[in-house]
Design a protein around this motif. Structure first.
Motif, short mmCIF file in Angstrom:
data_model
loop_
_atom_site.label_atom_id
_atom_site.label_comp_id
_atom_site.label_asym_id
_atom_site.label_seq_id
_atom_site.Cartn_x
_atom_site.Cartn_y
_atom_site.Cartn_z
N GLY A 204 -41.76 -0.76 71.66
CA GLY A 204 -41.57 -0.57 70.22
C GLY A 204 -40.27 -1.16 69.72
N ILE A 205 -40.26 -1.53 68.45
CA ILE A 205 -39.08 -2.13 67.85
C ILE A 205 -38.28 -1.07 67.09
CG2 ILE A 205 -40.26 -4.35 67.61
CD1 ILE A 205 -40.52 -3.76 64.59
N THR A 206 -37.06 -1.43 66.73
CA THR A 206 -36.25 -0.60 65.84
C THR A 206 -36.42 -1.15 64.42
OG1 THR A 206 -34.64 -0.18 67.59
CG2 THR A 206 -33.94 0.27 65.33
N LEU A 207 -36.67 -0.28 63.47
CA LEU A 207 -36.90 -0.70 62.09
C LEU A 207 -35.89 0.00 61.17
CD1 LEU A 207 -38.78 -2.02 59.86
CD2 LEU A 207 -39.96 0.18 59.81
N TYR A 208 -35.30 -0.79 60.27
CA TYR A 208 -34.45 -0.23 59.23
C TYR A 208 -35.00 -0.63 57.86
CZ TYR A 208 -30.43 0.32 62.51
OH TYR A 208 -29.59 0.67 63.54
N LEU A 209 -34.94 0.27 56.90
CA LEU A 209 -35.08 -0.05 55.48
C LEU A 209 -33.74 0.27 54.84
CD1 LEU A 209 -38.54 1.42 54.39
CD2 LEU A 209 -38.00 -0.94 54.98
N PHE A 210 -33.26 -0.63 53.96
CA PHE A 210 -31.95 -0.38 53.38
C PHE A 210 -31.88 -0.77 51.91
CE2 PHE A 210 -31.61 -4.87 54.21
CZ PHE A 210 -30.73 -5.36 53.24
N SER A 211 -31.04 -0.05 51.20
CA SER A 211 -30.62 -0.40 49.83
C SER A 211 -29.21 0.18 49.70
CB SER A 211 -31.59 0.15 48.78
OG SER A 211 -31.77 1.55 48.94
N ASP A 212 -29.02 1.22 48.86
CA ASP A 212 -27.71 1.90 48.83
C ASP A 212 -27.43 2.62 50.14
OD1 ASP A 212 -28.94 2.55 45.74
OD2 ASP A 212 -26.99 1.57 45.88
N THR A 213 -28.47 3.16 50.74
CA THR A 213 -28.38 3.82 52.03
C THR A 213 -29.41 3.16 52.95
OG1 THR A 213 -30.00 5.50 51.36
CG2 THR A 213 -27.67 6.00 50.99
N PHE A 214 -29.50 3.63 54.18
CA PHE A 214 -30.50 3.06 55.07
C PHE A 214 -31.13 4.15 55.92
CE2 PHE A 214 -26.49 2.76 57.49
CZ PHE A 214 -26.86 3.32 58.71
N ARG B 69 -33.20 4.53 59.70
CA ARG B 69 -33.54 3.86 60.97
C ARG B 69 -34.70 4.58 61.64
NH1 ARG B 69 -29.08 3.88 65.46
NH2 ARG B 69 -30.29 5.50 66.52
N TYR B 70 -35.66 3.80 62.11
CA TYR B 70 -36.81 4.32 62.83
C TYR B 70 -36.83 3.65 64.21
CZ TYR B 70 -38.25 5.37 58.00
OH TYR B 70 -38.28 5.80 56.70
N ASP B 71 -36.87 4.45 65.26
CA ASP B 71 -36.84 3.91 66.62
C ASP B 71 -38.23 3.87 67.23
OD1 ASP B 71 -33.99 3.58 66.78
OD2 ASP B 71 -33.81 5.75 66.97
N LYS B 72 -38.41 2.90 68.15
CA LYS B 72 -39.66 2.75 68.91
C LYS B 72 -40.88 2.72 67.99
CE LYS B 72 -37.71 4.81 73.09
NZ LYS B 72 -37.39 3.50 73.66
N VAL B 73 -40.83 1.81 67.02
CA VAL B 73 -41.86 1.71 66.00
C VAL B 73 -42.93 0.69 66.40
CG1 VAL B 73 -42.27 1.00 63.60
CG2 VAL B 73 -40.28 2.38 64.16
N THR B 74 -44.19 1.04 66.20
CA THR B 74 -45.30 0.12 66.41
C THR B 74 -45.62 -0.61 65.10
OG1 THR B 74 -46.95 1.77 65.82
CG2 THR B 74 -46.30 1.65 68.15
N SER B 75 -46.38 -1.69 65.18
CA SER B 75 -46.72 -2.44 63.97
C SER B 75 -47.52 -1.57 62.99
CB SER B 75 -47.52 -3.70 64.33
OG SER B 75 -48.67 -3.36 65.09
#
Length: 210
Positions: A59-69, A71-77
């Motif tokens: 799994g990949i690490t995924l971030y969504l960000f704007s003013d804050t962020f 983080r999601y670990d071990k994410v599948t597609s």
């Protein structure tokens, strides 16, 4: 290791982090496409996440960000799409804090021998209309100066939209990082339209080899 001779093998035994801009700038309509930037990146995000999942099966690490962020670990597609569909663009583009977290996360794992043999690739999809470009540059330089080899950590900047100031800034990160004090050149930049004309293997290899 000669990456050019090894070919795609350098993409394996590697971790992947995907950082997605969810700031208000991503709601901008691209007139030539008749869609918002947020709509335009969905297909590319799924393609990148699916490809990385094949070569990084834990799994990949995924971030969504704007003013804050976030983080999601071990994410599948599959989970990437679920996360993406439950967010809408808002806020400012504060890329520096999220990239700092991502690089710190890598070096913390390296210190405890949790990183993979070939290192990590961080893929950033952003409009690039960044609040603190000077801070961003310094984070990248500081990260480069902690590396043992230049291919250990790669940062791929994928620009959404056609802001020429952003293009120029990203190009300085791509071409002039060492002249600005970095030990290694760890940045590569492409546009979203470039992404459509390249194989994902080439995109990820270019991030490392450049």
């Amino acid at each position: 290791m000669d990456i050019l001779l090894e070919g795609g093998s350098v993409l394996r035994e590697r971790d992947y982090t995907l950082i997605i801009d969810s700031s208000n700038s991503m709601a901008t309509m691209e007139k030539s496409e008749g869609k918002s930037r947020w709509e335009l990146i969905q297909e590319s995000i799924l393609a990148i996440a699916s490809y990385c999942e094949q070569i990084d099966p834990d799994g990949i690490t995924l971030y969504l960000f704007s003013d804050t962020f976030q983080r999601y670990d071990k994410v599948t597609s599959e989970k990437v799409i679920h996360i993406f569909q439950h967010h809408q663009p808002s806020g400012k583009n504060c890329l520096s804090p999220v990239l700092k977290d991502a690089t710190n996360h890598y070096f913390e794992r390296r210190a405890t021998e949790q990183t993979k043999l070939n290192g990590e690739t961080i893929i950033i999809i952003t409009s690039g209309e960044i609040e603190s470009p000077t801070d961003l540059r310094q984070i990248i330089i500081d990260s480069a100066n902690q590396l043992n080899r230049d291919e250990e950590l790669a940062i791929e900047l994928i620009q959404v939209g056609s802001n020429l100031d952003v293009t120029h800034f990203f190009q300085t990160l791509d071409d002039d990082l060492q002249s600005q004090g970095a030990k290694f050149d760890i940045c590569n930049t492409i546009t979203l339209s470039d992404l459509g004309s390249m194989s994902l293997t080439d995109v990820l290899l270019k991030a490392i080899v450049d």
